[in-house]
Write an enzyme that holds these catalytic residues in place. Structure first.
Site, PDB file in Angstrom:
ATOM      1  N   ASP A  58      -3.989   4.855  -1.552  1.00 41.60           N
ATOM      2  CA  ASP A  58      -3.020   5.461  -2.082  1.00 41.60           C
ATOM      3  C   ASP A  58      -2.211   6.015  -1.079  1.00 41.60           C
ATOM      4  O   ASP A  58      -2.087   6.920  -0.218  1.00 41.60           O
ATOM      5  CB  ASP A  58      -3.783   6.973  -2.583  1.00 41.60           C
ATOM      6  N   TYR A 114       5.849   9.396   1.600  1.00 41.85           N
ATOM      7  CA  TYR A 114       4.902   9.481   2.730  1.00 41.85           C
ATOM      8  C   TYR A 114       5.562   8.962   3.936  1.00 41.85           C
ATOM      9  O   TYR A 114       5.117   9.406   5.115  1.00 41.85           O
ATOM     10  CB  TYR A 114       3.507   8.991   2.252  1.00 41.85           C
ATOM     11  N   LYS A 167       4.077   5.688  -5.292  1.00 44.68           N
ATOM     12  CA  LYS A 167       4.646   6.865  -6.424  1.00 44.68           C
ATOM     13  C   LYS A 167       6.119   6.963  -6.383  1.00 44.68           C
ATOM     14  O   LYS A 167       6.599   6.904  -5.289  1.00 44.68           O
ATOM     15  CB  LYS A 167       3.874   8.036  -6.135  1.00 44.68           C
ATOM     16  N   HIS A 189       5.430  10.959  -9.299  1.00 41.51           N
ATOM     17  CA  HIS A 189       4.685  11.802  -8.302  1.00 41.51           C
ATOM     18  C   HIS A 189       4.571  13.158  -8.944  1.00 41.51           C
ATOM     19  O   HIS A 189       3.481  14.082  -8.765  1.00 41.51           O
ATOM     20  CB  HIS A 189       5.289  11.900  -7.044  1.00 41.51           C
TER      21      HIS A 189
END
Ligand code: NAD
Length: 273
Positions: free
Chosen positions: A46, A51, A76, A107
């Site tokens: 994930d 990120y 996402k 998200h």
């Protein structure tokens, strides 16, 4: 190859119930963490555009020798791309080095922007074009879910929400369930905080497992999809070693008593405003 249960989504595709989360995994740590997880037997990663480690996730998968189709990969759509989802997904796919993801999520709803229904329409088209096998949402409350369902007729496959022993989310889980939406949980260990809980420590001692293993087993037995984050090889292994024991009904009930609305992350009604 592993004992990880598979869950069938409302679109007929399956998802491994357990995986690795990589939020806050620094790029320089991320390749080794994902590589180690795949070696141990994880088959679900994930990540998210925000990120900053999609490239490293993709590199680790490519170098692992595990065939792409055996790894369930989620990314996402970030908040500033709700009106630009097709380009945002293309950029994610390029960074990941893949031609599709297994799951693409909005998200956060960011209600103040009022663009999440537009984003959802784009995700439906991206799914139909084969760029994302399944599509879903994250951090959606009931009103956000109802709007996308009513305005498009397409029900998200998953809703990824904050949930851990001290913030269990019975209401939202029930709402997800009523619509046939699978619940994925983020911060499953309460970002480490819930590991110190007395009940968790007591159960851990009685079953001969670690606090993290007890909490993760509890998530599995309550039927949610879970992907704890760690970049430490020993913890990645520890978190995956939860297939040889079961919590009793009594222990599951003890865990339920820990709920106290201890939200650790932002409130989706206002986040991103
Ligand atoms: P988590 O509950 O998985 O906790 C991670 C923390 O626990 C880290 O500090 C880690 O070092 C520690 N830890 C992990 N295994 C341990 C062990 N065995 N023993 C002791 N400590 C251990 O929290 P998280 O990272 O917030 O959530 C997991 C994943 O969920 C993220 O990586 C990300 O993929 C996803 N997520 C999604 C959202 C969202 O908005 N959709 C938000 C946050 C996280």
């Amino acid at each position: 190859m592993t004992d990880v249960p598979e869950i069938t989504l409302n679109d007929g595709h399956t998802i491994p119930q357990f995986g690795l989360g990589v939020w806050q995994a620094k790029p320089e740590e991320c390749v080794d963490a994902v590589a180690h997880a795949l070696k141990v037997g994880y088959r679900h990663i994930d990540t998210a555009a925000i990120y900053g480690n999609e490239e490293q996730v993709g590199q680790a998968i490519a170098e692992s020798g595990v065939p792409r189709e055996e790894v369930f990969l989620t990314t996402k759509l970030w908040n500033d791309r709700h009106r630009d989802a097709p380009a945002a997904l293309e950029e994610s796919l390029a960074r990941l080095g893949v031609d599709h993801v297994d799951l693409y999520l909005i998200h956060w709803p960011v209600p103040s922007q009022d663009a999440y229904v537009d984003a959802w329409r784009s995700l439906i088209e991206l799914r139909d074009a084969g760029k994302a096998t399944s599509i879903g949402v994250s951090n959606f409350n009931e009103d956000h879910l109802l709007r996308v369902i009513e305005e498009t007729g397409v029900v998200p496959a998953v809703n990824q929400i904050e949930s851990h022993p001290t913030f269990q989310r019975f209401d939202l889980r029930q709402i997800n369930q009523a619509h046939g939406i699978q619940t994925e949980v983020w911060s499953p260990l309460g970002r480490g905080e819930d590991l110190e809980n007395d009940t968790v420590l007591e159960i851990a001692e009685s079953v001969g497992k670690t606090p993290a293993q007890v909490i993760l087993r509890w998530h599995i037995q309550r039927g949610v999809i879970v992907f704890p984050k760690s970049v430490t090889p020993a913890r990645i292994e520890e978190n995956f070693d939860i297939w040889d024991f079961e919590l009793t009904e009594g222990q599951m009930k003890q865990m339920i008593k820990l709920n106290r609305k201890n939200r650790l992350g932002p409130d989706p009604r206002i986040f991103g405003a």
